[in-house]
Motif scaffolding. Structure first.
Motif, PDB file in Angstrom:
ATOM      1  N   CYS A  99      18.224  65.838   8.700  1.00  0.00           N
ATOM      2  CA  CYS A  99      17.735  65.004   9.795  1.00  0.00           C
ATOM      3  C   CYS A  99      18.943  64.653  10.662  1.00  0.00           C
ATOM      4  CB  CYS A  99      17.068  63.739   9.262  1.00  0.00           C
ATOM      5  SG  CYS A  99      16.395  62.655  10.558  1.00  0.00           S
ATOM      6  N   ASP A 126      17.429  69.685   2.767  1.00  0.00           N
ATOM      7  CA  ASP A 126      16.701  69.004   3.830  1.00  0.00           C
ATOM      8  C   ASP A 126      17.685  68.340   4.783  1.00  0.00           C
ATOM      9  OD1 ASP A 126      14.345  69.692   2.503  1.00  0.00           O
ATOM     10  OD2 ASP A 126      14.374  67.840   1.330  1.00  0.00           O
ATOM     11  N   TRP A 171      12.508  64.090   6.818  1.00  0.00           N
ATOM     12  CA  TRP A 171      13.268  65.264   6.383  1.00  0.00           C
ATOM     13  C   TRP A 171      12.577  66.559   6.809  1.00  0.00           C
ATOM     14  CZ3 TRP A 171      17.926  64.055   4.794  1.00  0.00           C
ATOM     15  CH2 TRP A 171      18.159  62.828   4.154  1.00  0.00           C
TER      16      TRP A 171
END
Length: 244
Positions: free
Chosen positions: A81, A79, A62
């Motif tokens: 990704c 967060d 993250w």
């Protein structure tokens, strides 16, 4: 929240926890003009969903990037990704270009992808944006996933794990009045109170649920996950997309 957004309540799938077949086909919510939503509150079983949550929370790399919004730098309030198949165009948003990880780096993500594509015959997802909301202050503001790399009528499948959060949907305004432009600077709760209840919907995204946006939804509608100050638990959300 005493919101004017219309809550959407659809039948659950009780057999998912038992590992059985689907109770019945979930009927899409027709938003009109070629836009539709599918919501399955119990897409994955309760136990499987917690296994996925624990894996994602501890194994995904993250990051909380700095974005450039309206000429100002700000830290993204969640967060993130990014996973994508090889050879796809790079994703860039608000001046941020995320590092691209492979599906092979995190095999459970492919298991979730396979489950989503079995549920949605004909879908061809090749990228995944993950978001982690670590508490009620983490949020995503009003937006549409209408980037050109997704094409004019993208299908976006969203799987949620962990804490339940509200997902709001409102129809785009073609032209903004002075009052509407002014209202964008008001707190979200005040904006909702002053808004028209027509063409607005509210979903509670449950642990292990699947929500799908199809057709012209990104062209004609905006969506958000607003702040909720009393929320302390973590939510993880996976949005599967097809990059052209």
């Amino acid at each position: 929240m005493a919101s004017k957004f219309k809550p959407v309540l659809l039948p659950t799938n009780p057999e998912a926890d038992a590992g059985g077949g689907k109770e019945k086909q979930i009927k899409p919510l027709d938003l009109g003009n070629g836009s539709e939503i599918i919501y399955m509150p119990r897409f994955l079983s309760f136990n499987d969903s917690w296994e996925f949550f624990n894996y994602l929370d501890s194994h995904i790399p993250w990051t909380r990037p700095t974005l450039r919004v309206f000429g100002r730098s700000c830290v993204q309030p969640r967060d993130t990704c990014y996973i994508a198949s090889p050879g796809l165009p790079e994703l860039t948003y608000s001046g941020y270009k995320p590092h691209v990880y492979s599906w092979d780096d995190y095999p459970p993500l492919r298991d979730i992808l396979d489950a989503v594509q079995r549920e949605l015959p004909g879908s061809r997802f090749n990228s995944l944006l993950l978001n982690r909301y670590k508490g009620g202050n983490d949020n995503v503001g009003w937006h549409a996933d209408d980037e050109k790399l997704y094409g004019p009528t993208p299908e976006i499948a969203s799987v949620s794990f962990g804490c339940e959060r509200e997902f709001l949907l409102k129809k785009r305004e073609n032209k903004k009045s002075t009052q509407e432009r002014r209202s964008e600077n008001e707190p979200a709760r005040k904006r909702l109170k002053n808004s028209n209840s027509v063409d607005q919907h509210r979903f509670t995204l449950k642990h292990g649920s699947l929500l799908v946006m199809r057709g012209n939804t990104q062209r004609d509608w905006l969506h958000s996950v607003p702040k909720r100050t009393k929320v302390e638990a973590t939510r993880i959300n996976l949005t599967f997309r097809h990059v052209l």
